[in-house]
Structures are given as structure tokens and as C-alpha cells.
Design a protein around this motif. Structure first.
Motif, short mmCIF file in Angstrom:
data_model
loop_
_atom_site.label_atom_id
_atom_site.label_comp_id
_atom_site.label_asym_id
_atom_site.label_seq_id
_atom_site.Cartn_x
_atom_site.Cartn_y
_atom_site.Cartn_z
N THR A 1 14.16 -39.38 9.99
CA THR A 1 15.61 -39.36 9.76
C THR A 1 16.07 -40.45 8.80
O THR A 1 16.90 -40.17 7.92
N PRO A 2 15.57 -41.71 8.89
CA PRO A 2 16.00 -42.70 7.89
C PRO A 2 15.65 -42.31 6.46
O PRO A 2 16.42 -42.59 5.53
N LEU B 1 9.42 -48.25 0.97
CA LEU B 1 9.35 -46.79 0.98
C LEU B 1 9.26 -46.29 -0.46
O LEU B 1 9.93 -46.81 -1.36
N ARG B 2 8.39 -45.30 -0.67
CA ARG B 2 8.31 -44.65 -1.98
C ARG B 2 8.36 -43.14 -1.79
O ARG B 2 7.68 -42.59 -0.91
N LEU C 1 18.90 -48.88 6.79
CA LEU C 1 17.91 -47.83 6.95
C LEU C 1 16.50 -48.38 6.78
O LEU C 1 15.58 -48.01 7.51
N LEU C 2 16.32 -49.29 5.82
CA LEU C 2 15.01 -49.90 5.63
C LEU C 2 14.64 -50.78 6.82
O LEU C 2 13.46 -50.89 7.19
N SER C 3 15.64 -51.41 7.44
CA SER C 3 15.38 -52.22 8.63
C SER C 3 14.89 -51.34 9.78
O SER C 3 14.01 -51.73 10.55
N LYS C 4 15.45 -50.15 9.89
CA LYS C 4 14.99 -49.21 10.93
C LYS C 4 13.54 -48.80 10.67
O LYS C 4 12.74 -48.71 11.59
N LEU C 5 13.22 -48.56 9.39
CA LEU C 5 11.86 -48.15 9.06
C LEU C 5 10.85 -49.26 9.33
O LEU C 5 9.69 -49.00 9.65
N LEU C 6 11.29 -50.52 9.21
CA LEU C 6 10.39 -51.64 9.43
C LEU C 6 9.79 -51.61 10.83
O LEU C 6 8.64 -52.01 11.04
N LYS C 7 10.56 -51.11 11.79
CA LYS C 7 10.12 -51.10 13.19
C LYS C 7 9.18 -49.93 13.48
O LYS C 7 8.54 -49.90 14.54
N ALA C 8 9.11 -48.95 12.58
CA ALA C 8 8.28 -47.76 12.81
C ALA C 8 6.89 -47.96 12.23
O ALA C 8 6.66 -48.80 11.36
N ARG C 9 5.91 -47.17 12.72
CA ARG C 9 4.55 -47.23 12.22
C ARG C 9 4.49 -46.77 10.77
O ARG C 9 5.27 -45.91 10.35
N ASP C 10 3.54 -47.35 10.01
CA ASP C 10 3.35 -46.94 8.62
C ASP C 10 2.75 -45.54 8.57
O ASP C 10 2.01 -45.13 9.47
N PHE C 11 3.07 -44.81 7.51
CA PHE C 11 2.56 -43.44 7.42
C PHE C 11 2.69 -42.93 5.99
O PHE C 11 3.34 -43.54 5.12
N LYS D 1 5.26 -44.95 3.40
CA LYS D 1 6.05 -45.95 4.12
C LYS D 1 5.14 -47.07 4.59
O LYS D 1 4.12 -46.83 5.25
N SER D 2 5.48 -48.32 4.22
CA SER D 2 4.71 -49.48 4.65
C SER D 2 5.69 -50.61 4.92
O SER D 2 6.34 -51.10 3.99
#
Length: 520
Positions: free
Chosen positions: A355-356, A131-132, A88-98, A126-127
Motif C-alpha cells: 500500500t505505501p 525504494l526504486r 510513506l518511506l518511514s512506513k516502508l522502513l519498518k517492513a521487510r526488504d523485498f 525496497k531496502s
């Protein structure tokens, strides 16, 4: 190759739709179940009628079998959690920070309950692969809502992932390195061994299964207007224009089984139902039984003495005969209408960014688990900036996404770059509704200190793992009790009957016969 063949054989289904583990558990064969579980038999598989292996184990009334299945159930959940977080964290890595805030508001249609329903705002940073999530509503335990200031920090890396839980009141941090935990399955298995009390509690309470039935769900646009003039409804949510939809045919199905209970436990279970539950229609609809009379050569888990030849013969018609104790099932169905506010030009991506996060939180949070089940449906186009869904029998949850990248209220840990800064138009110069299309996304940079542990905090290793709740009936009892206990001061508290009849304490309502009371 041999391990693969063994695993395939462990999951083969018999002519009645049961896996070897399901068959062993339904027949109460403890050692067979132990061997199958040691070889990785899947405990998440449900029967054709929707019952889990653990629920079937409880129905046998065998405490050793329940203890075994419960231990391996929690072990499999833990390993899935440990293995799933890095992905799930790998999926977030590809998304823009927010940065975004999720406001949870709990409501109820029951008088007085909404007054004591809690609310919470989840703050999400998210960076990269970090994730926090900050929260103040920890969950529900011992018939009360648990409050406290907690932060959950997830960090992904090449060698696994680190999960930290910060208790800001005690100033301690629990840290778990997932890759290391996966290296010692026996240690993890022993760590999730259930207590005798938890096993006994399951064996003396009904087996309860609650799920949202969405197979007939339908989405339609809400209408607004009067005097014959009707238009499709839209509302501004957190600064974004959103179309309002209703989801109809949403059914909350609750099934209870009691064949494993003694007469004393059954009477106590029935006695636990409050009068308000009966008045609200939260009561038994019908009871179904399977099986016929018990023959002389039968056993408690094979009451109709089905032979192996009969069971495994696909052409043999079992009709009402089956293995396992005769079922005693109570069904309760409540119909709800969920509401969605969908924005087609929202900068957040539901699949890539949100979703992640929901999947991560759903691992140990039943509220997020129900939200995940709903948003995985095929929704109309757009991002759900606001969702109102049923959570339990009498409680709804309203979730609103707001303050994206600190655009509503500044956040000190963010550096925001607005697209307007690079254009001729001054920031904030566009008027509402004047844009001709989706606006460029806001960009924000998260301060790295957000993901660091304050120096004054004490690291105490991995925290105790709390399994997700299986039943929701405790929350129903809590909602009803709180509506009576917390309605006001002691002098202002009301009884169930006073709440239903809208009479004040110490007043003398006219006596009514029982039938009239039930009708009211």
C-alpha cells in the motif's frame, strides 16, 4: 492559537453544507476566494453533490477565478506530496526488504481496442527506507501512450526525503530534496501557476467527474465445475494458490456539466462524440437542472435572487432555489464486475509493504490512484496476487504480482536466502500442495547500487511537475481512435461501421435503413 482559530473558521460549514471557500466560489467572489485560499482553505473538500471547488469555479465561467483556484489546487497537491512521501518511506522502513514485479495489462471489451492496449511491468526494489520503481509506460498525453525507460528512486532520511527520476534514454536525472522545497511556499506557488491555455481549455470543455461507486459492492467466491457439481474456484498465480472472487455492483459513474459553455462550445462538445460511443451506450442518460427562472434582481451566480437571510436560515426551505448557475448535468453509469485472486499465505503484506508503494505512485499516476481506491475497500482475507478492475469507460486493468524476491526469474541485484537452506528439506523438494501451512517468508538483500545514479548520467535539478489528469474522457477517445487507426496496415484499416458489422474493407454490405442500423 489565533492561526488555529482562523483555520477552524475557514472550514466551518454553513447551513447548506458549504465551506466559506465553496460559498465564495459558487457566488463568483474572486477576492473573497483569494483571501480564504491565502489562509489555507481546503481545496480538496467536495460539495454535498460531489463537486470539487475547481469544478464549481469552472462553472462560473470566470477565467480569473479558475486561474486562482487551479493554482492553489496544484500548490496544495504539491505540498501534500512533499509532506506525505517521508511518512510513506518511514512506513516502508519498518517492513521487510523485498523485490516484486507488478504486471499491468490493459484490456477492453470493445472490438479491436485490446489489440492496441499497452502493457507494462513495474519492477520494485525496497531496502530499508529506499525504494526504486522501474517503468516503461509513462502515461497518456496528446492522444497517445507515452513510452520510455524511467526509474523513480525514493530515499528517506533524518532531514527529509530525496526523490530522483532517471531518464535512461536521455541519461539525465531529476533530483528533488523535499525538505528544502517545503521551506519556500511562495516559490512553490509561483512554480505551479497555470497557463492561459490550460484555463481556456477548462472553460471551453464540459466539467467531467468520474468515480467508482463501490457503496453497494459485494464479494463472492467464483464457482467451477459442470453437470451440477460445483466447487469454489482456485487458481495458481505466480506459484501461489489463490481463491477467485468476483466483486459485483461496481459502478463507474461519469457526470458532465455544461452550464458554463456557450452554445458553440456545447455543439462542438456534442460533435466530438463518435458514433461508436452512441452504439456502445456511452451516451447521455438524463439531464437535470437546478434553480428556476432568473428574476430581475438576480445575478448569473445567484439566478433566483436568494437573500443572505434566506440562505443562512436553516429553517428556510430553498427547494429548487440555490446559488450558482442552474446545473446542466449529464449522467453516465456503467456497471462492471471486478475479479480478485486472493492468496492467504502470500509473503507480501498488503498494508505494510504494498500500500505505501501504491500511495507513492498514485501521487502522479492516475492508474495507481484508481488501484488504490479499489484496494482500500474491505477485501476478503488474503493478498491480491491478481486484480482485474475497470479503469475507464472501455478499458480494464489486470494487475499481477509476480517474481517475488526473484523466485521465478533470477535478478542480478538480489541476494536471496531461502528458508529451505536452513532446514533438512532440500530447496525445491516440496511438491505443490504438499505444505501443511504458510511457508516461511523468502528473505532477500538488495544491492545498494540499485539506488545509485550511474556516473555517466547528468543531474539537471528538479523536473517539471506534471499534475495528475482530472478527466478520463480523452482516454476513451484515444481507445476508440486507436482501434480504428492501429488495427493493421493502411490497407487493412476498418471503419467504425465495418468493425460493428464485421465486414471487410471494400466489401459492399447490403444497404440498411437507419432504424435497422441502430438496432444492429
Amino acid at each position: 492559537m489565533s492561526e488555529v482559530l482562523v483555520r477552524v473558521g475557514v472550514e466551518l460549514l454553513d447551513p447548506r453544507g458549504r465551506s466559506p471557500l465553496q460559498l465564495a466560489v459558487c457566488l463568483g467572489h474572486l477576492e473573497s476566494a483569494r483571501v480564504l485560499l491565502r489562509h489555507g482553505a481546503d481545496l480538496s473538500r467536495e460539495s454535498q453533490h460531489g463537486w470539487t471547488v475547481l469544478q464549481e469555479a469552472v462553472s462560473t465561467g470566470d477565467p480569473e477565478l479558475v486561474q486562482l483556484v487551479l493554482q492553489f489546487r496544484d500548490y496544495q497537491r504539491a505540498t501534500e506530496r512533499l509532506g506525505g512521501i517521508p511518512e510513506l518511506l518511514s512506513k516502508l522502513l519498518k517492513a521487510r526488504d523485498f523485490y516484486v514485479e507488478m504486471k499491468w495489462e490493459f484490456t477492453s471489451w470493445v472490438p479491436l481496442v485490446s489489440k492496441v492496449c499497452p502493457s507494462d511491468v513495474y519492477r520494485v526494489w525496497k531496502s530499508g527506507s529506499k525504494l526504486r520503481v522501474d517503468t516503461t509506460l509513462l502515461g497518456f498525453e496528446h492522444m497517445s501512450w507515452q513510452k520510455g525507460r524511467r526509474s523513480y528512486i525514493f530515499k528517506g532520511g533524518d532531514e527529509g526525503a530525496v526523490v530522483m527520476e532517471l531518464d535512461h534514454e536521455k541519461q539525465v536525472v531529476y533530483t528533488e530534496t523535499l525538505s528544502l522545497s517545503l521551506q519556500d511556499p511562495e516559490l512553490l506557488l509561483s512554480a505551479v501557476e497555470p497557463s492561459e491555455e490550460s484555463v481556456a481549455q477548462r472553460l471551453t470543455a464540459p466539467i467531467v467527474s468520474t468515480h467508482l461507486d463501490t457503496k453497494n459492492i459485494a464479494f463472492e467466491r467464483n464457482k467451477s465445475g459442470i453437470w451440477g457439481w460445483r466447487s469454489e474456484k482456485s487458481e495458481a498465480i505466480s506459484g501461489y494458490e489463490a481463491k477467485v472472487y468476483s466483486a459485483t455492483n461496481v459502478e463507474l459513474v461519469t457526470r458532465s456539466r455544461t452550464e458554463h459553455l456557450s452554445d458553440q462550445d456545447k455543439n462542438r462538445s456534442k460533435g466530438n462524440k463518435t458514433p461508436l460511443q452512441s452504439f456502445l451506450g456511452i451516451a447521455e442518460q438524463h439531464t437535470a437542472h437546478n434553480g428556476s427562472h432568473v428574476t430581475q434582481c438576480a445575478t448569473p451566480t445567484n439566478p433566483t435572487a436568494i437573500t443572505p437571510e434566506e440562505y443562512f436560515n436553516p429553517s428556510f426551505n430553498l427547494q429548487s432555489r440555490d446559488i450558482g448557475r442552474p446545473l446542466e448535468i449529464t449522467n453516465k453509469i456503467q456497471r462492471f464486475k471486478a475479479t480478485l485472486w486472493l492468496c492467504e499465505n502470500h509473503p507480501l503484506s498488503l498494508t505494510e509493504q504494498v500500500t505505501p508503494i501504491i500511495d507513492l505512485m498514485a501521487i502522479s499516476n492516475a492508474h495507481f490512484a484508481k488501484l488504490r481506491d479499489f484496494i482500500t475497500l474491505k477485501l476478503p482475507p488474503g493478498f491480491p496476487v491478481k486484480i482485474e478492475i475497470p479503469l475507464f469507460h472501455v478499458l480494464n486493468a489486470q494487475i499481477t504480482f509476480s517474481n517475488f524476491c526473484g523466485c521465478d526469474d533470477p535478478v542480478s541485484s538480489l541476494t536471496v536466502s531461502s528458508p529451505a537452506q536452513d532446514s533438512q528439506e532440500p530447496a525445491g523438494g516440496a511438491t505443490a500442495g504438499a505444505s501443511q501451512g504458510p511457508s516461511p517468508p523468502l528473505m532477500c538483500e538488495v544491492d545498494p547500487s540499485v539506488f545509485e545514479i550511474p556516473p555517466e548520467y547528468t543531474a539537471v535539478g528538479a523536473g517539471p511537475s506534471e499534475p495528475m489528469r482530472d478527466e478520463d474522457d480523452d482516454l476513451l477517445q484515444f481507445a476508440i481512435q486507436q482501434s480504428l487507426l492501429d488495427a493493421g496496415t493502411e490497407s487493412e484499416q476498418v471503419t467504425i461501421w465495418e468493425a460493428l458489422t464485421n465486414t471487410r474493407p471494400n466489401s459492399n454490405p447490403p444497404p440498411l435503413e437507419e432504424d435497422s442500423q441502430l438496432e444492429r
